[in-house]
Scaffold this active site. Structure first.
Site, PDB file in Angstrom:
ATOM      1  N   SER A  98       0.866  -1.195   0.000  1.00  0.00           N
ATOM      2  CA  SER A  98       0.000   0.000   0.000  1.00  0.00           C
ATOM      3  C   SER A  98       0.888   1.226   0.000  1.00  0.00           C
ATOM      4  CB  SER A  98      -0.903   0.000   1.234  1.00  0.00           C
ATOM      5  OG  SER A  98      -1.877  -1.004   1.109  1.00  0.00           O
ATOM      6  N   LYS A 173      -7.475   1.856  -2.681  1.00  0.00           N
ATOM      7  CA  LYS A 173      -7.030   1.335  -1.384  1.00  0.00           C
ATOM      8  C   LYS A 173      -6.951   2.457  -0.349  1.00  0.00           C
ATOM      9  CE  LYS A 173      -5.258  -0.977   1.999  1.00  0.00           C
ATOM     10  NZ  LYS A 173      -4.056  -1.734   2.241  1.00  0.00           N
ATOM     11  N   LYS A 243       0.533   5.797   8.371  1.00  0.00           N
ATOM     12  CA  LYS A 243       1.152   5.987   7.050  1.00  0.00           C
ATOM     13  C   LYS A 243       0.090   6.133   5.960  1.00  0.00           C
ATOM     14  CE  LYS A 243       1.662   2.595   4.550  1.00  0.00           C
ATOM     15  NZ  LYS A 243       1.790   1.373   3.760  1.00  0.00           N
TER      16      LYS A 243
END
Lengths: 302, 302
Positions: A98, A173, A243
């Site tokens: 990701s 995502k 993150k």
């Protein structure tokens, strides 16, 4: 159908079970990780070990990378001893990490220069879905490439979606993470508030499951984390959520999109990380709120 | 089992379908509302009309109130011509409004003085669940009282939970609203961000449904509101969500519980209400963000 030879790079909490599922489905796997411990573990399941990302990529028709963030992907693919130094022309690189959509685009264009094709294919579902082979896989890039390799995707995931060009897998995502991050914090606030006001946390859970406040994370986090008061097993580490929300804020910033709740959520997880919860499950943000408010959300804590 | 005679007060968007479901299940109903229009509508389904709350309560074994907020409940129950001026000793008052837990306690103690018993029984599921008789009903007060009247509850709802003493139904409902309000805003931010970044909103919806960001409101609001771009039908009005988050903040304030996201969510809905969206569905907060960012989350808007 003959199984592609796969180079698999990145054997963390997600990469390990994904690699094992590929082995179980009969794919020949050559694996690499900076850390030798998980390599041993996956070799025991039938993989071959490589000494570098380049070596893992050498004879592979498909190279899969499953790494923590942008810097690790750039190092493992573009750096010295990286994938593009070993991959043969015509190979396919599937990055399942990701990361930022613009990093996917950068990696795809560098790969194209040496004849390596690229899909970004981040996943959702966490460690449990990785272990069960029921991940949702969100794919950006050439749809025909995905169709060609759908069998190996199905060895790792259950719901596989093509969502657009290179980078769009990462974008969608990121959208999912915005929702999951905010929904997680809503759960922490709601359960701490309710418990402090005298409600039984298990009763709250039962009612919410059949009410408008229900979410995927209610079932995925309340019984196994909040009600047990144990946040140590990272189904998804808090620092990874931090993150991911950072990526969303960065993309929003470029496009001047105000994100009041996402911004607040980032600060919230940042506070929890500073407080030492970064390596625990993201639901451990509840611990911080419990500590501040002086209440424990536990089964039987009424 | 013989059906209790019911006095039903409050025929708004929720009260109307709830009253109709009671009539359909064979309960004799006497209804009252400040507005004569909905009274006519429910009479056409077989109810009798009363000229005041007191009159609706006069011959009733059970009095149900379904009103917008604390002030309306206090006026209809405690005020001149109110329920307690007409109810007979031993009658049961079930307040199904979503109000502050301390108001429920106040009303219950005033009712007790004239021998009227009390349950707080707020609901979740919105207009659709009210129409289908599939509401979740969250009950505070004497459990035996609930058991005694479970049949009439089941005429309106599917999942009926006893969650604690008087006021606790409202507390747990408030917790649900904290979750639903925040989850709704997460959906607005995520879909506006994703659409602006070039993702197809319908694709985002399909992926999120099977990912960690899924929630009850994804299915309840994305296809019928966001993807159609029509927020005019209030499944749950934005101003009601603003009120409910206000109740949570008020309870949190009394107990000195910091609610970073709930507080932010309140300001967000408050901005949307000021902008003129208060009477529309709560998902209309998306309209404000769309306007600010300059993008429309619509089917086919890629």
């Amino acid at each position: 159908m003959n199984k592609e030879h796969i180079g698999f790079i990145g054997l963390g909490a997600m990469g390990r079970p994904m690699a094992k599922n590929l082995l179980e489905a009969g794919y020949p796997l050559t694996v690499y990780d900076l850390n030798p411990e998980p390599i041993k573990e996956v070799i025991a399941h039938g993989a071959k070990a490589a000494g570098s990302s380049a070596e893992a990529a050498r004879d592979a028709e498909v190279i899969i990378t499953m790494l923590p963030a942008c810097d690790e992907v750039k190092a493992a693919v573009l750096g010295a001893g990286g994938v593009l130094g070993g991959a043969t022309e015509g190979a396919l690189l599937i990055d399942m990490s990701s990361i930022a959509p613009h990093t996917s685009k950068l990696v795809a264009s560098e790969a194209a220069k040496v004849g390596v094709r690229f899909l970004d294919a981040p996943v959702s579902g966490g460690v449990t879905a990785a272990e069960n082979g029921t991940l949702t896989i969100i794919v950006g890039g050439d749809r025909a490439l995905l169709d060609e390799h759908i069998d190996l995707m199905q060895a790792m995931g259950k719901n596989i979606y093509h969502v657009g060009d290179v980078g769009m897998g990462e974008t969608v995502k990121m959208i999912n993470q915005v929702l999951a991050g905010i929904n997680m914090l809503a759960i922490a606030e709601a359960f701490v508030l309710g418990t402090k006001l005298g409600a039984d946390p298990e009763t709250i859970y039962k009612v919410i499951r059949v009410s408008a406040g229900n979410s995927f994370l209610i079932d995925a986090r309340v019984p196994d984390y909040l009600l047990k008061g144990d946040f140590s097993r990272p189904g998804f580490a808090l620092d990874l959520m931090l993150k991911d929300l950072g990526l969303a804020i960065e993309s929003a910033k470029i496009n001047k999109i105000p994100l009041f709740l996402t911004g607040q959520a980032y600060q919230y997880f940042s506070m929890a990380s500073s407080w030492g919860l970064g390596k625990k499950d993201m639901s451990s943000v509840t611990e911080l709120l419990e500590e501040i408010v002086g209440v424990k959300v536990r089964t039987g804590s009424e």
